[in-house]
Design a protein around this motif. Structure first.
Motif, PDB file in Angstrom:
ATOM      1  N   ALA A 100      54.939  52.507  41.949  1.00 28.03           N
ATOM      2  CA  ALA A 100      54.121  53.716  41.996  1.00 28.03           C
ATOM      3  C   ALA A 100      52.744  53.422  42.588  1.00 28.03           C
ATOM      4  CB  ALA A 100      53.970  54.288  40.585  1.00 28.03           C
ATOM      5  N   ARG A 101      52.181  52.293  42.233  1.00 28.73           N
ATOM      6  CA  ARG A 101      50.880  51.899  42.790  1.00 28.73           C
ATOM      7  C   ARG A 101      50.959  51.835  44.308  1.00 28.73           C
ATOM      8  NH1 ARG A 101      48.338  47.235  44.527  1.00 28.73           N
ATOM      9  NH2 ARG A 101      46.095  47.085  44.028  1.00 28.73           N
ATOM     10  N   GLY A 102      51.997  51.178  44.814  1.00 29.42           N
ATOM     11  CA  GLY A 102      52.157  51.084  46.258  1.00 29.42           C
ATOM     12  C   GLY A 102      52.308  52.445  46.915  1.00 29.42           C
ATOM     13  N   MET A 103      53.063  53.329  46.283  1.00 28.11           N
ATOM     14  CA  MET A 103      53.283  54.669  46.818  1.00 28.11           C
ATOM     15  C   MET A 103      51.958  55.439  46.919  1.00 28.11           C
ATOM     16  SD  MET A 103      56.663  55.556  44.503  1.00 28.11           S
ATOM     17  CE  MET A 103      56.362  57.321  44.584  1.00 28.11           C
ATOM     18  N   VAL A 104      51.168  55.378  45.847  1.00 28.68           N
ATOM     19  CA  VAL A 104      49.919  56.144  45.804  1.00 28.68           C
ATOM     20  C   VAL A 104      48.892  55.564  46.782  1.00 28.68           C
ATOM     21  CG1 VAL A 104      47.950  56.778  44.348  1.00 28.68           C
ATOM     22  CG2 VAL A 104      50.273  56.959  43.452  1.00 28.68           C
ATOM     23  N   LEU A 105      48.775  54.235  46.827  1.00 30.77           N
ATOM     24  CA  LEU A 105      47.780  53.630  47.711  1.00 30.77           C
ATOM     25  C   LEU A 105      48.117  53.823  49.186  1.00 30.77           C
ATOM     26  CD1 LEU A 105      46.908  50.312  45.843  1.00 30.77           C
ATOM     27  CD2 LEU A 105      45.648  52.470  45.882  1.00 30.77           C
ATOM     28  N   GLU A 106      49.407  53.944  49.486  1.00 30.89           N
ATOM     29  CA  GLU A 106      49.791  54.200  50.874  1.00 30.89           C
ATOM     30  C   GLU A 106      49.273  55.557  51.342  1.00 30.89           C
ATOM     31  OE1 GLU A 106      53.793  54.313  53.714  1.00 30.89           O
ATOM     32  OE2 GLU A 106      53.967  53.933  51.558  1.00 30.89           O
ATOM     33  N   ALA A 107      49.324  56.545  50.442  1.00 33.97           N
ATOM     34  CA  ALA A 107      48.857  57.890  50.784  1.00 33.97           C
ATOM     35  C   ALA A 107      47.367  58.070  50.525  1.00 33.97           C
ATOM     36  CB  ALA A 107      49.647  58.931  49.987  1.00 33.97           C
ATOM     37  N   HIS A 108      46.825  57.306  49.564  1.00 29.69           N
ATOM     38  CA  HIS A 108      45.413  57.445  49.176  1.00 29.69           C
ATOM     39  C   HIS A 108      44.784  56.057  49.038  1.00 29.69           C
ATOM     40  CE1 HIS A 108      45.956  61.749  48.277  1.00 29.69           C
ATOM     41  NE2 HIS A 108      47.127  61.388  47.783  1.00 29.69           N
ATOM     42  N   PRO A 109      44.509  55.400  50.143  1.00 32.35           N
ATOM     43  CA  PRO A 109      43.987  54.032  50.095  1.00 32.35           C
ATOM     44  C   PRO A 109      42.618  53.907  49.427  1.00 32.35           C
ATOM     45  CG  PRO A 109      43.882  54.914  52.322  1.00 32.35           C
ATOM     46  CD  PRO A 109      44.698  55.877  51.521  1.00 32.35           C
ATOM     47  N   GLU A 110      41.943  55.024  49.234  1.00 34.46           N
ATOM     48  CA  GLU A 110      40.628  54.989  48.601  1.00 34.46           C
ATOM     49  C   GLU A 110      40.712  54.806  47.083  1.00 34.46           C
ATOM     50  OE1 GLU A 110      42.011  59.195  48.138  1.00 34.46           O
ATOM     51  OE2 GLU A 110      42.143  57.637  49.690  1.00 34.46           O
ATOM     52  N   LYS A 111      41.875  55.054  46.501  1.00 34.02           N
ATOM     53  CA  LYS A 111      42.035  54.913  45.058  1.00 34.02           C
ATOM     54  C   LYS A 111      42.141  53.437  44.675  1.00 34.02           C
ATOM     55  CE  LYS A 111      44.217  59.381  44.091  1.00 34.02           C
ATOM     56  NZ  LYS A 111      43.144  59.866  43.205  1.00 34.02           N
ATOM     57  N   LYS A 112      41.834  53.160  43.425  1.00 35.96           N
ATOM     58  CA  LYS A 112      41.961  51.807  42.893  1.00 35.96           C
ATOM     59  C   LYS A 112      42.851  51.855  41.646  1.00 35.96           C
ATOM     60  CE  LYS A 112      37.528  50.109  44.643  1.00 35.96           C
ATOM     61  NZ  LYS A 112      38.129  49.182  45.630  1.00 35.96           N
ATOM     62  N   ILE A 113      43.857  50.975  41.626  1.00 34.34           N
ATOM     63  CA  ILE A 113      44.843  51.004  40.541  1.00 34.34           C
ATOM     64  C   ILE A 113      45.109  49.576  40.079  1.00 34.34           C
ATOM     65  CG2 ILE A 113      47.172  51.678  39.838  1.00 34.34           C
ATOM     66  CD1 ILE A 113      47.123  53.669  42.239  1.00 34.34           C
ATOM     67  N   CYS A 114      44.915  49.322  38.795  1.00 36.05           N
ATOM     68  CA  CYS A 114      45.170  48.012  38.199  1.00 36.05           C
ATOM     69  C   CYS A 114      46.357  48.122  37.246  1.00 36.05           C
ATOM     70  CB  CYS A 114      43.936  47.528  37.434  1.00 36.05           C
ATOM     71  SG  CYS A 114      44.201  46.048  36.434  1.00 36.05           S
ATOM     72  N   ILE A 115      47.384  47.310  37.464  1.00 29.16           N
ATOM     73  CA  ILE A 115      48.554  47.298  36.588  1.00 29.16           C
ATOM     74  C   ILE A 115      48.514  46.007  35.763  1.00 29.16           C
ATOM     75  CG2 ILE A 115      51.052  47.538  36.433  1.00 29.16           C
ATOM     76  CD1 ILE A 115      49.740  49.845  37.912  1.00 29.16           C
ATOM     77  N   ILE A 116      48.558  46.135  34.454  1.00 33.56           N
ATOM     78  CA  ILE A 116      48.491  44.978  33.562  1.00 33.56           C
ATOM     79  C   ILE A 116      49.802  44.850  32.790  1.00 33.56           C
ATOM     80  CG2 ILE A 116      47.341  43.957  31.554  1.00 33.56           C
ATOM     81  CD1 ILE A 116      44.785  45.334  32.461  1.00 33.56           C
ATOM     82  N   ASP A 117      50.444  43.715  32.949  1.00 33.00           N
ATOM     83  CA  ASP A 117      51.642  43.387  32.176  1.00 33.00           C
ATOM     84  C   ASP A 117      51.165  42.856  30.828  1.00 33.00           C
ATOM     85  OD1 ASP A 117      53.908  42.277  31.044  1.00 33.00           O
ATOM     86  OD2 ASP A 117      54.526  41.186  32.833  1.00 33.00           O
ATOM     87  N   SER A 118      51.434  43.588  29.742  1.00 31.61           N
ATOM     88  CA  SER A 118      50.926  43.197  28.425  1.00 31.61           C
ATOM     89  C   SER A 118      51.592  41.926  27.902  1.00 31.61           C
ATOM     90  CB  SER A 118      51.137  44.331  27.419  1.00 31.61           C
ATOM     91  OG  SER A 118      52.511  44.456  27.094  1.00 31.61           O
ATOM     92  N   LYS A 119      52.717  41.534  28.502  1.00 26.09           N
ATOM     93  CA  LYS A 119      53.507  40.381  28.052  1.00 26.09           C
ATOM     94  C   LYS A 119      53.979  40.547  26.604  1.00 26.09           C
ATOM     95  CE  LYS A 119      52.880  38.248  31.968  1.00 26.09           C
ATOM     96  NZ  LYS A 119      52.192  36.972  32.108  1.00 26.09           N
ATOM     97  N   ALA A 120      54.079  41.803  26.166  1.00 24.88           N
ATOM     98  CA  ALA A 120      54.467  42.093  24.782  1.00 24.88           C
ATOM     99  C   ALA A 120      54.957  43.534  24.719  1.00 24.88           C
ATOM    100  CB  ALA A 120      53.292  41.873  23.833  1.00 24.88           C
ATOM    101  N   ALA A 121      55.088  44.032  23.498  1.00 25.24           N
ATOM    102  CA  ALA A 121      55.419  45.436  23.269  1.00 25.24           C
ATOM    103  C   ALA A 121      54.544  45.914  22.122  1.00 25.24           C
ATOM    104  CB  ALA A 121      56.902  45.600  22.919  1.00 25.24           C
ATOM    105  N   GLY A 122      54.658  47.195  21.792  1.00 23.34           N
ATOM    106  CA  GLY A 122      53.891  47.706  20.664  1.00 23.34           C
ATOM    107  C   GLY A 122      52.410  47.810  20.964  1.00 23.34           C
ATOM    108  N   THR A 123      51.602  47.656  19.916  1.00 20.64           N
ATOM    109  CA  THR A 123      50.181  47.967  20.037  1.00 20.64           C
ATOM    110  C   THR A 123      49.342  46.878  20.689  1.00 20.64           C
ATOM    111  OG1 THR A 123      49.993  47.333  17.698  1.00 20.64           O
ATOM    112  CG2 THR A 123      50.095  49.685  18.206  1.00 20.64           C
ATOM    113  N   VAL A 124      49.968  45.846  21.272  1.00 20.02           N
ATOM    114  CA  VAL A 124      49.214  44.980  22.182  1.00 20.02           C
ATOM    115  C   VAL A 124      48.658  45.844  23.309  1.00 20.02           C
ATOM    116  CG1 VAL A 124      49.431  43.187  23.935  1.00 20.02           C
ATOM    117  CG2 VAL A 124      50.351  42.793  21.659  1.00 20.02           C
TER     118      VAL A 124
END
Length: 279
Positions: A100-124
């Protein structure tokens, strides 16, 4: 510039749990497939009904990650997006968010999107989201906020306990005989997450009191907890979560312990009376 904090539904938060004038909050639901019926892990899902359906189904249940489009629609709502997902080792959700990040940045390169893998589940994920809120409200720039959140995420741990193994047995991850023995003896499995985001079986304990003492001991051994927040999410087990909270506050130098009830995804894995502790 507008900010967006996005989590998938494994975070065990409700929309009302994170409110800020500086950022909007969005939760992208996973789906649970039980007995031929699809359950959407949103605010309307009845956990007792889900647990009853899983218990009554003879077949293995499964989960489905959100589509990239679901994340993309959320990312389009702000200039800056911080997205936190369940471990990439447990679900395809992280990959969907990256697509999704790639899709959005291709159409809107001015946006900034950070994806964080929590390496866990739940309330981490919840702890990371709350830290994001603090940093954004303090006026941090995107790159500084993203860097600080990645460092914070790497420091977090989760410890959890299970006493119902029926879902693991149906999924072929535990032999029926072993599950029956553990249940009949009142034995709780205690597990945590590895740095890679996989599940590590750390031990077993018989009875509730010994289980909670083992969890607190493991927390103290895993990291320094001086002044740090702790979250507990439970699957239909408020009394157990309260007992564990009291023990943590009594034994460890934490700043706070906040309780949440598991939503669908965590209930799917933890089953009834399961408890997850993020710190």
């Amino acid at each position: 510039m507008t900010w967006n904090i996005v989590c998938d539904s494994s975070c065990d938060l409700r929309i009302s749990d994170l409110v800020s004038d500086a950022a909007r909050f969005d939760i992208i639901p996973l789906k649970l497939l039980v007995g031929g019926e699809e359950y959407v892990d949103d605010g309307s899902l009845s956990i007792p009904k889900l647990l009853q359906a899983m218990e009554g189904s003879k077949d293995a249940s499964s989960t489905a990650c959100p589509s990239p489009d679901a994340f993309a629609q959320s990312f389009l709502q702000a200039d800056y997006s911080i997205c936190i997902t369940i471990s990439s080792q447990l679900s395809g959700t992280y990959n969907a968010a990256m697509t999704a990040r790639g899709m959005v940045l291709e159409a809107h390169p001015e946006k900034k999107i950070c994806i964080i893998d929590s390496k866990a589940a739940g309330t981490v994920s919840a702890l990371i989201a709350f830290r994001a809120k603090e940093l954004i409200e303090a006026g941090g720039g995107f790159e500084d906020v993203a860097r600080a959140l990645r460092e914070y995420a790497a420091s977090l741990r989760i410890t959890f306990t299970l006493c119902n193994f029926s879902n693991l047995i149906k999924a072929g991850r535990m032999k029926s005989f072993v599950g029956s023995v553990l249940t009949n003896l009142g034995i709780h499995v205690i597990a945590d997450n590895t740095p890679q985001g996989t599940i590590h079986i750390a031990g077993k304990a018989r009875g509730e009191a010994k289980t909670y003492k083992s969890i607190v001991k493991m927390m103290a051994e895993n990291k320094s907890l001086d002044g740090l927040p702790v979250t507990i999410s439970h699957c239909e087990n408020l009394s157990g979560a309260m007992k564990l909270k009291q023990l943590i506050l009594q034994e460890l130098p934490v700043s706070s312990v906040t309780l949440y009830s598991c939503k669908g995804l965590c209930s799917f894995y933890a089953m009834e009376k399961g408890i997850l502790v993020a710190y």
